[in-house]
Write a protein that holds these residues in place. Structure first.
Motif, PDB file in Angstrom:
ATOM      1  N   TYR A 308     102.298 135.846  43.910  1.00  0.00           N
ATOM      2  CA  TYR A 308     102.453 134.530  44.546  1.00  0.00           C
ATOM      3  C   TYR A 308     103.754 134.461  45.344  1.00  0.00           C
ATOM      4  CZ  TYR A 308     105.744 133.439  40.749  1.00  0.00           C
ATOM      5  OH  TYR A 308     106.813 133.443  39.876  1.00  0.00           O
ATOM      6  N   TRP A 310     104.706 136.638  47.457  1.00  0.00           N
ATOM      7  CA  TRP A 310     104.550 137.243  48.776  1.00  0.00           C
ATOM      8  C   TRP A 310     104.393 136.194  49.873  1.00  0.00           C
ATOM      9  CZ3 TRP A 310     105.866 141.667  50.626  1.00  0.00           C
ATOM     10  CH2 TRP A 310     105.379 142.100  51.854  1.00  0.00           C
ATOM     11  N   GLU A 311     103.776 135.060  49.565  1.00  0.00           N
ATOM     12  CA  GLU A 311     103.603 134.029  50.587  1.00  0.00           C
ATOM     13  C   GLU A 311     104.935 133.421  51.019  1.00  0.00           C
ATOM     14  OE1 GLU A 311     102.451 129.918  48.742  1.00  0.00           O
ATOM     15  OE2 GLU A 311     101.360 131.460  47.600  1.00  0.00           O
ATOM     16  N   HIS A 312     105.975 133.616  50.213  1.00  0.00           N
ATOM     17  CA  HIS A 312     107.314 133.126  50.574  1.00  0.00           C
ATOM     18  C   HIS A 312     108.137 134.203  51.283  1.00  0.00           C
ATOM     19  CE1 HIS A 312     106.673 129.532  48.119  1.00  0.00           C
ATOM     20  NE2 HIS A 312     106.238 130.330  47.155  1.00  0.00           N
TER      21      HIS A 312
END
Length: 357
Positions: A308, A310-312
């Motif tokens: 999760y 990775w989206e940041h």
């Protein structure tokens, strides 16, 4: 006092003729040689000479000319240095029960871990940064400026520096570290393995630095990083965290660190890693996390870009193989780089990496 008068005068002469640093080494040698009958008497008679340069050195190391230390703090730093000299010779201050001992917490900050990270000389870091910036390429400078801006503005952010071997990711880490340390700030350089950590100044493995469990899972937290501990206070004080060769680590390691840092920092904005700037680096075409008995699906799901987090992540790319381009003519370098970019574009699509940087 009469028995040790000769040694007392020798220490005074040493501090006058050379430096207090040398005098501390001399005192340690006297202890090792068993020449002193009551060492604590010699210490009490000479501690002012043995500590004469401590405050100056600390001011220079931290770039804080207005720093002040108490007499006890100054003595403590000198005793710590003497203790380290003895340890390197297989001795310990415990052998002399009447000799004062340094406090466990170290020096002026009261936090040994923070003290260790502030031991660098600010002026030297500034010179190193100037040297590196004279060699930096335009591509590397673009990456450097984006990350440095996030640090200096305290805006936080998670970055992934993506580049194959030879693009000099380590060079960028060194430039960032020297720039931030030249401002008296703390950088923690880590890597997934000890070999990779050796390439970074002050580098350590991420497991060692943060206490990440070896068998981390979706519920684990970092060991010995409870709120209020020295390790937690170090993380709160840090300005940049670098983790090289990140693809080799399981996503549970990074998510464990994220959970722990959020709990320690407790930012109202709920940013990843408590709002700190974190830079991951590596190449997904190289070794991924090892999953015993795992197949392709298990290995892919354990990679960082399946988390999760990775989206940041903002992906920053280095594409020029500086190791390969060294010594080539401009035309040959351009032709080789064009072919290399074409190959990388095809591979990046296969591993689902964004192409816009």
């Amino acid at each position: 006092m009469d028995d040790d008068k000769e040694f007392i005068e020798a220490i005074k002469d040493a501090s006058d003729c050379s430096s207090a640093t040398y005098a501390r080494k001399l005192f340690a040698r006297m202890l090792v040689s068993k020449s002193l009958s009551p060492p604590h008497v010699v210490w009490e008679a000479t501690w002012e000479y043995l500590t004469d340069d401590i405050l100056y050195k600390k001011r220079r190391e931290t770039g804080r000319p207005d720093m002040n230390l108490t007499i006890e703090q100054i003595k403590n730093i000198a005793l710590t240095e003497i203790k380290n000299h003895l340890l390197s010779n297989g001795r310990s201050l415990k052998k002399w029960p009447h000799m004062p001992k340094p406090e466990d917490f170290g020096s002026y900050n009261g936090n040994r871990l923070i003290d260790d990270e502030l031991k660098y000389v600010v002026e030297d870091q500034l010179k190193e940064n100037e040297r590196l910036m004279a060699m930096i390429t335009d591509e590397q400078r673009g990456v450097y400026e984006q990350i440095l801006d996030a640090v200096l503005t305290d805006s936080g952010g998670v970055f992934f520096l993506y580049g194959y071997g030879g693009t000099r990711k380590t060079f960028v880490y060194r430039a960032l570290s020297s720039a931030i340390r030249s401002r008296g700030m703390i950088v923690l350089n880590t890597a997934s393995s000890g070999i990779a950590a050796l390439l970074l100044e002050g580098g350590r493995t991420a497991h060692s630095r943060f206490g990440i469990p070896i068998d981390a899972d979706e519920f684990s937290t970092c060991k010995k990083m409870e709120p209020g501990s020295d390790r937690a206070e170090l993380v709160k004080a840090v300005k940049l965290i670098v983790c090289d060769e990140a693809p080799m680590m399981s996503i549970h390691c990074f998510e464990t660190l994220d959970r722990t840092m959020r709990d320690i920092i407790r930012s109202s904005e709920e940013k990843p890693f408590g709002g700190k700037v974190v830079v991951f680096g590596g190449d997904f075409r190289q070794i991924l996390s090892v999953i015993p008995g795992g197949g392709r699906a298990e290995i892919v799901l354990a990679a960082l870009n399946s988390s999760y987090l990775w989206e940041h992540c903002k992906v920053l790319k280095l594409t020029k193989n500086m190791r390969l381009l060294d010594g080539l003519t401009d035309d040959a370098a351009k032709e080789l780089q064009s072919f290399s970019n074409w190959i990388l574009d095809i591979r990046d699509r296969k591993i689902n990496l964004p192409n816009d940087g």
